[in-house]
Design an enzyme around this catalytic site. Structure first.
Site, PDB file in Angstrom:
ATOM      1  N   GLY A  43       0.788  -1.228   0.000  1.00  0.00           N
ATOM      2  CA  GLY A  43       0.000   0.000   0.000  1.00  0.00           C
ATOM      3  C   GLY A  43       0.813   1.268   0.000  1.00  0.00           C
ATOM      4  N   ASP A 100       0.402   3.302   3.975  1.00  0.00           N
ATOM      5  CA  ASP A 100      -0.657   4.051   3.306  1.00  0.00           C
ATOM      6  C   ASP A 100      -1.638   4.623   4.318  1.00  0.00           C
ATOM      7  OD1 ASP A 100      -1.635   1.518   3.966  1.00  0.00           O
ATOM      8  OD2 ASP A 100      -2.442   1.058   1.981  1.00  0.00           O
ATOM      9  N   ASP A 103      -4.932   2.596  10.632  1.00  0.00           N
ATOM     10  CA  ASP A 103      -6.353   2.372  10.916  1.00  0.00           C
ATOM     11  C   ASP A 103      -6.474   1.797  12.336  1.00  0.00           C
ATOM     12  OD1 ASP A 103      -9.085   1.965  10.593  1.00  0.00           O
ATOM     13  OD2 ASP A 103      -8.865   0.145   9.412  1.00  0.00           O
ATOM     14  N   LYS A 132      -6.265   7.519  10.349  1.00  0.00           N
ATOM     15  CA  LYS A 132      -7.714   7.372  10.597  1.00  0.00           C
ATOM     16  C   LYS A 132      -7.909   6.864  12.025  1.00  0.00           C
ATOM     17  CE  LYS A 132     -10.081   4.036   8.333  1.00  0.00           C
ATOM     18  NZ  LYS A 132     -10.829   3.321   7.256  1.00  0.00           N
ATOM     19  N   PHE A 154     -14.136   4.215   4.114  1.00  0.00           N
ATOM     20  CA  PHE A 154     -13.218   3.291   3.450  1.00  0.00           C
ATOM     21  C   PHE A 154     -12.671   3.980   2.215  1.00  0.00           C
ATOM     22  CE2 PHE A 154     -11.676  -0.271   1.020  1.00  0.00           C
ATOM     23  CZ  PHE A 154     -11.029  -1.002   2.014  1.00  0.00           C
ATOM     24  N   ASP A 161      -6.209  -0.089  -1.392  1.00  0.00           N
ATOM     25  CA  ASP A 161      -6.917  -1.031  -2.241  1.00  0.00           C
ATOM     26  C   ASP A 161      -8.235  -1.497  -1.642  1.00  0.00           C
ATOM     27  OD1 ASP A 161      -5.363  -2.617  -0.242  1.00  0.00           O
ATOM     28  OD2 ASP A 161      -6.331  -4.291  -1.277  1.00  0.00           O
ATOM     29  N   ARG A 167      -5.495   0.464  -6.429  1.00  0.00           N
ATOM     30  CA  ARG A 167      -4.284   1.114  -5.898  1.00  0.00           C
ATOM     31  C   ARG A 167      -3.774   2.174  -6.866  1.00  0.00           C
ATOM     32  NH1 ARG A 167      -2.321  -1.905  -1.551  1.00  0.00           N
ATOM     33  NH2 ARG A 167      -2.473  -4.146  -1.728  1.00  0.00           N
TER      34      ARG A 167
HETATM   35  P1  IMP Z   1      -4.404  -1.424  10.431  1.00  0.00           P
HETATM   36  O1  IMP Z   1      -3.497  -2.568  10.707  1.00  0.00           O
HETATM   37  O2  IMP Z   1      -5.831  -1.708  10.852  1.00  0.00           O
HETATM   38  O3  IMP Z   1      -3.919  -0.088  10.951  1.00  0.00           O
HETATM   39  O4  IMP Z   1      -4.570  -1.300   8.895  1.00  0.00           O
HETATM   40  C1  IMP Z   1      -3.561  -1.054   8.051  1.00  0.00           C
HETATM   41  C2  IMP Z   1      -3.843  -1.676   6.724  1.00  0.00           C
HETATM   42  O5  IMP Z   1      -5.251  -1.935   6.527  1.00  0.00           O
HETATM   43  C3  IMP Z   1      -3.447  -0.725   5.650  1.00  0.00           C
HETATM   44  O6  IMP Z   1      -2.091  -0.913   5.295  1.00  0.00           O
HETATM   45  C4  IMP Z   1      -4.416  -1.051   4.559  1.00  0.00           C
HETATM   46  O7  IMP Z   1      -3.901  -2.084   3.756  1.00  0.00           O
HETATM   47  C5  IMP Z   1      -5.670  -1.563   5.247  1.00  0.00           C
HETATM   48  N1  IMP Z   1      -6.716  -0.518   5.373  1.00  0.00           N
HETATM   49  C6  IMP Z   1      -7.180   0.071   6.487  1.00  0.00           C
HETATM   50  N2  IMP Z   1      -8.126   0.988   6.216  1.00  0.00           N
HETATM   51  C7  IMP Z   1      -8.255   0.996   4.872  1.00  0.00           C
HETATM   52  C8  IMP Z   1      -9.073   1.767   3.949  1.00  0.00           C
HETATM   53  O8  IMP Z   1      -9.857   2.665   4.300  1.00  0.00           O
HETATM   54  N3  IMP Z   1      -8.904   1.458   2.635  1.00  0.00           N
HETATM   55  C9  IMP Z   1      -8.041   0.512   2.177  1.00  0.00           C
HETATM   56  N4  IMP Z   1      -7.250  -0.208   2.992  1.00  0.00           N
HETATM   57  C10 IMP Z   1      -7.363   0.025   4.331  1.00  0.00           C
HETATM   58 MG    MG Z   2      -4.392  -3.092   1.878  1.00  0.00          MG
END
Ligand code: IMP
Ligand code: MG
Length: 191
Positions: A43, A100, A103, A132, A154, A161, A167
Site C-alpha cells: 500500500g 498508506d 487504521d 484514521k 473506506f 486497495d 491502488r
Molecule cells: P491497520 O493494521 O488496521 O492499521 O490497517 C492497516 C492496513 O489496513 C493498511 O495498510 C491497509 O492495507 C488496510 N486498510 C485500512 N483501512 C483501509 C481503507 O480505508 N482502505 C483501504 N485499505 C485500508
Molecule cells: Mg491493503
C-alpha cells in the site's frame, strides 16, 4: 469503479502538495541520522516513491510486508510479516516507517515492534499517508501524516486497495458511508 458511489477526498495536485509539505516537516527530525526508509508493501509504494523524491539524497530504502487484510475489508485478528528488510539496513539506524493508512494500528504496531525489538533499529519515526484514528485498537501514534481523517470512511486510490484493486487511482477516493458497515462493503455495492 462504475458500481461504486464515491467521492474524491484529495486530487493528485493536493496529494503532491501534501507530500511535499510532509517531507519538509519530517526533515529536521531526520537530519544528522543514518536514515533507512521502510515502506510497508504494497500500500505504501506510491506514497513512499513520491515522498523520498522530496528528501535529500543518501538515504537507504528497504522493504517490509505485513499482512492484516488479505482480500477482505475487515481486519484479521493479527498482523504478521512475510517479507523483511535486510538487517544491516535496520540495526543502529533511524527508520522512517511508511504506510498508506494507520487504521486499527495492528500493522504498524507489529512493524514498529519488529524493527525496534527484533532487528535493532535505534529509532522509528512513523509517517502515514492517511491517519484514521476512529478505529484505533493499539497505542501506535503516527508522528505525521498527509491527511488526518476523522470520519470512518473506506478509502481507495494512491496505494489503498479494495480487495487488491484501485491502488493505481491517482486520486484518493472515499466510498460513501452507507456502502460500508462495520468495515465490510455491503454485498449490493461489492458486486
Ligand atoms: P491497520 O493494521 O488496521 O492499521 O490497517 C492497516 C492496513 O489496513 C493498511 O495498510 C491497509 O492495507 C488496510 N486498510 C485500512 N483501512 C483501509 C481503507 O480505508 N482502505 C483501504 N485499505 C485500508
Ligand atoms: Mg491493503
Amino acid at each position: 469503479m462504475e458500481n461504486y458511489d464515491c467521492r474524491t477526498l484529495l486530487d493528485s495536485a493536493s496529494i503532491e502538495e501534501g507530500i511535499c509539505a510532509l517531507a519538509g516537516r519530517l526533515q529536521p527530525n531526520l537530519e544528522g541520522d543514518e536514515v533507512t526508509v521502510v515502506p510497508i508493501l504494497g500500500g505504501a509504494m506510491f506514497f513512499a516513491a513520491d515522498l523520498v523524491r522530496h528528501m535529500p539524497a543518501g538515504l537507504v530504502m528497504d522493504f517490509l510486508r505485513i499482512q492484516t487484510y488479505g482480500d477482505s475489508t475487515s481486519p484479521q485478528k493479527s498482523a504478521s510479516a512475510d517479507w523483511l528488510p535486510n538487517e544491516k539496513n535496520i540495526r543502529g539506524k533511524h527508520v522512517l516507517l511508511l504506510d498508506d493508512i494507520l487504521d486499527t494500528g495492528r500493522t504498524l504496531h507489529e512493524a514498529r515492534r519488529l524493527l525496534l525489538d527484533d532487528m535493532g533499529a535505534t529509532k522509528v519515526t512513523i509517517a502515514v499517508f492517511v491517519d484514521k484514528p476512529i478505529r484505533r485498537q493499539t497505542d501506535v501514534v503516527a508522528d505525521d501524516s498527509v491527511l488526518l481523517l476523522h470520519d470512518d470512511l473506506f478509502l481507495v486510490g494512491y496505494g489503498l486497495d479494495l480487495a487488491g484493486r484501485y491502488r493505481n487511482l491517482t486520486e484518493l477516493v472515499a466510498l460513501k458511508p452507507h456502502e460500508v458497515e462495520d468495515g465490510v462493503i455491503s454485498e449490493a455495492v461489492a458486486e
